[in-house]
Scaffold this active site. Structure first.
Site, PDB file in Angstrom:
ATOM      1  N   ASP A   1       6.392  -4.704  -4.231  1.00  0.00           N
ATOM      2  CA  ASP A   1       5.691  -5.731  -4.997  1.00  0.00           C
ATOM      3  C   ASP A   1       6.055  -5.695  -6.474  1.00  0.00           C
ATOM      4  O   ASP A   1       6.090  -4.623  -7.092  1.00  0.00           O
ATOM      5  CB  ASP A   1       4.176  -5.509  -4.890  1.00  0.00           C
ATOM      6  CG  ASP A   1       3.540  -6.316  -3.784  1.00  0.00           C
ATOM      7  OD1 ASP A   1       4.234  -7.102  -3.133  1.00  0.00           O
ATOM      8  OD2 ASP A   1       2.322  -6.158  -3.568  1.00  0.00           O
TER       9      ASP A   1
ATOM     10  N   GLU B   1      -1.236 -14.989   3.661  1.00  0.00           N
ATOM     11  CA  GLU B   1      -2.458 -14.181   3.705  1.00  0.00           C
ATOM     12  C   GLU B   1      -3.693 -15.068   3.747  1.00  0.00           C
ATOM     13  O   GLU B   1      -3.876 -15.943   2.899  1.00  0.00           O
ATOM     14  CB  GLU B   1      -2.531 -13.252   2.492  1.00  0.00           C
ATOM     15  CG  GLU B   1      -3.750 -12.349   2.501  1.00  0.00           C
ATOM     16  CD  GLU B   1      -3.687 -11.223   1.487  1.00  0.00           C
ATOM     17  OE1 GLU B   1      -4.672 -10.472   1.378  1.00  0.00           O
ATOM     18  OE2 GLU B   1      -2.640 -11.090   0.823  1.00  0.00           O
TER      19      GLU B   1
ATOM     20  N   ASP C   1       1.195  -3.476  -4.268  1.00  0.00           N
ATOM     21  CA  ASP C   1       0.417  -3.003  -5.404  1.00  0.00           C
ATOM     22  C   ASP C   1      -0.974  -2.534  -4.980  1.00  0.00           C
ATOM     23  O   ASP C   1      -1.656  -1.841  -5.721  1.00  0.00           O
ATOM     24  CB  ASP C   1       0.326  -4.057  -6.505  1.00  0.00           C
ATOM     25  CG  ASP C   1       0.053  -5.453  -5.988  1.00  0.00           C
ATOM     26  OD1 ASP C   1      -0.374  -5.583  -4.835  1.00  0.00           O
ATOM     27  OD2 ASP C   1       0.278  -6.414  -6.747  1.00  0.00           O
ATOM     28  N   SER C   2      -1.390  -2.853  -3.749  1.00  0.00           N
ATOM     29  CA  SER C   2      -2.659  -2.310  -3.247  1.00  0.00           C
ATOM     30  C   SER C   2      -2.561  -0.799  -3.068  1.00  0.00           C
ATOM     31  O   SER C   2      -3.546  -0.081  -3.216  1.00  0.00           O
ATOM     32  CB  SER C   2      -3.031  -2.971  -1.913  1.00  0.00           C
ATOM     33  OG  SER C   2      -2.007  -2.784  -0.957  1.00  0.00           O
TER      34      SER C   2
END
Length: 234
Positions: free
Chosen positions: A52, A150, A9-10
């Site tokens: 995502d 992450e 989604d980034s």
């Protein structure tokens, strides 16, 4: 040795000019997933395509998660990714039982970064590490085949990699002890307009081309030169 493409989604955030991943919609993710899937088909690529599930498309119910996952799978995804631990394990199990491969995501979870107090390393304290470890095992037991870690300490990420034989770890800011690595494309190309995260290296600066930068990144990861725990990890 398996190449993987994560349509995160980034990507939607950057393409839409949004300030965070929260604003990315399921339609946007389906569009980008379909575009990448067509590109893979045209070059007869074999990369594993992970998409995502955007914010707000899987938390309401397991049924909502399945509908959202079906949208991305029909767009060409081979696997869907969702963020968080604890409450997500039953959702993962529900999806896997219905034939949807799932990648989980623990540590810094961008969709809920405001609830975490910002972009901070996760799992640093003993209590936080125990919680993250428990959630990782729950997700593996639920059927998650991959797990993005992450911004977690490198030692913890390496331990989890050894402890999760049926769930392959993918690190981003989690040291070199994970089974695989991922970087946001715009970051590794030096296109981030803000401060670069500690775990990022600009592969574009010495490559001369986008293709060259991507090839340099792949080579550095497979040769074990990136990430360097002394420079890119906690």
């Amino acid at each position: 040795g398996v190449d993987c493409i994560l349509v995160g989604d980034s990507l939607g955030m950057v393409c839409q000019g949004l300030p965070s991943t929260v604003g990315v919609t399921l339609d946007t993710m389906a569009y980008h997933t379909a575009s990448v899937a067509r590109g893979l088909q045209r070059v007869q690529g074999t990369a594993w395509l992970v998409a995502d599930l955007p914010y707000g498309t899987y938390a309401e119910s397991r049924e909502q998660a399945l509908r959202s996952a079906c949208t991305l799978m029909q767009a060409g995804a081979h696997m869907v990714k969702l963020e968080g631990g604890g409450w997500t394990a039953p959702t993962v199990e529900f999806l896997v039982q219905r034939g949807v491969p799932v990648c989980a995501h623990l540590g810094l979870t961008p969709q809920t970064v405001h609830a975490l107090g910002g972009y901070r390393v996760q799992g640093k304290t003993d209590d936080a590490a125990r919680t993250l470890r428990r959630q990782a095992h729950e997700l593996q037991d639920a059927g998650a085949a991959m797990l993005v870690l992450e911004m977690v300490p490198a030692v913890l990420a390496a331990d989890l990699t050894a402890e999760l034989p049926h769930c392959h770890t993918i690190g981003i800011g989690a040291g070199n002890g994970t089974a695989g690595q991922v970087l946001v494309l715009h970051d590794m190309l030096g296109m981030n307009l803000g401060k670069m995260p500690k775990f990022v290296h600009n592969f574009m600066q010495d490559a001369g081309s986008v293709r060259g930068a991507m090839e340099a990144y792949v080579q550095a990861v497979k040769q074990g030169r990136f990430p360097d725990n002394a420079l890119h990890a906690w």
